[in-house]
Enzyme design. Structure first.
Site, short mmCIF file in Angstrom:
data_model
loop_
_atom_site.label_atom_id
_atom_site.label_comp_id
_atom_site.label_asym_id
_atom_site.label_seq_id
_atom_site.Cartn_x
_atom_site.Cartn_y
_atom_site.Cartn_z
N LYS A 38 36.13 39.24 45.64
CA LYS A 38 36.86 39.87 46.74
C LYS A 38 37.13 38.80 47.78
O LYS A 38 36.22 38.08 48.19
CB LYS A 38 36.06 41.01 47.34
CG LYS A 38 36.81 41.83 48.39
CD LYS A 38 36.04 43.09 48.75
CE LYS A 38 36.82 43.97 49.71
NZ LYS A 38 36.15 45.27 49.96
N SER A 42 34.91 43.07 55.16
CA SER A 42 34.55 43.41 56.54
C SER A 42 33.45 44.47 56.58
O SER A 42 33.18 45.14 55.59
CB SER A 42 35.78 43.93 57.29
OG SER A 42 36.84 43.00 57.25
N ASP A 56 29.79 45.04 49.72
CA ASP A 56 30.51 45.51 48.54
C ASP A 56 30.09 44.71 47.30
O ASP A 56 29.89 45.28 46.22
CB ASP A 56 32.02 45.38 48.74
CG ASP A 56 32.55 46.34 49.78
OD1 ASP A 56 31.81 47.26 50.18
OD2 ASP A 56 33.71 46.18 50.20
N GLY A 118 40.50 44.58 46.21
CA GLY A 118 41.26 44.36 47.42
C GLY A 118 40.54 44.90 48.65
O GLY A 118 39.51 45.56 48.55
#
Length: 229
Positions: A38, A42, A56, A118
């Site tokens: 990625k 944030s 993530d 994304g």
């Protein structure tokens, strides 16, 4: 040579990371060298030493059970839960496309299948200071086709159709759609999916229920979505 795919969300909080983790897990559980990447992440928290944890990436790593180092998964990690262009401006580390590409290349050198996630939806701005980088620019630079992840619930027809039309207008290939938070027998969910198929002519790849730990896709079908990079 490695193969890759880019996972795009129809919006924020539709379950991109969750679905991405299931895709990586499926490949890894079948003995494939699966990796995750990625560009910018944030809304991360700090560990006891004060270092930012790429949330993530850690979620995908833990769910998929892969041994890929966290440090290789995301070059830009921000604490503020804002769009990357704003978080990077506030935190003083602007995204550079060359760094994003180099990081991706490194992952492809050690993995057979790389799933790139994304940030936000397709119109997410990644950098707007000095140089302008949109999410679609990263997809183009990495030369990847996409999978679209959408929530199965209310509002998804508008979000999916607009996203697909925009991506087609920009020449971004969409291989298929995965619907998250799907409830079998829910008349609205079933109709939403049918309407999205009718209005976009994009096939449904899978329907993911809440708390699913596996994705209902044949390995051969999943592998065919990935293209050489």
């Amino acid at each position: 040579m490695a193969k890759g795919i880019f996972v795009v969300g129809s919006g924020t909080d539709v379950g991109k990371t969750y679905v991405t983790a299931l895709l990586v897990k499926k490949l890894a559980s079948e003995g494939k060298r699966a990796g995750y990447y990625k560009a910018a992440m944030s809304g991360n928290v700090r560990d006891v030493s004060g270092a930012l944890i790429p949330g993530d990436a850690k979620f995908v790593k833990d769910m998929a059970g892969i041994d890929q180092p966290l440090a290789e998964m995301c070059p830009y990690i921000y604490e503020n839960a804002y769009s990357p262009h704003l978080a990077s401006r506030i935190e003083g580390e602007l995204v550079k496309m060359s760094v994003v590409k180099d990081g991706f290349t490194k992952v492809t050198e050690s993995c057979e299948f790389v799933t790139v996630e994304g940030s936000g939806g397709i119109l997410c701005p990644i950098r707007m200071d000095g140089e302008e980088i949109m999410l679609e620019d990263i997809i183009g630079e990495l030369g990847l086709s996409t999978i679209l992840v959408a929530d199965a619930g209310l509002g998804t027809i508008n979000a999916v159709v607009l996203t697909v039309h925009y991506m087609r207008d920009k020449g971004i290939p969409v291989k298929g759609i995965i619907y998250n938070n799907y409830e079998p027998g829910n008349v609205m969910h079933e109709d939403n999916i049918a309407m999205c198929e009718k209005m976009t002519q994009v096939e449904t790849l899978a329907k993911v229920k809440k708390n699913d730990t596996e994705i209902a896709m044949e390995l051969s079908c999943l592998e065919q979505l990935y293209e050489e990079v």
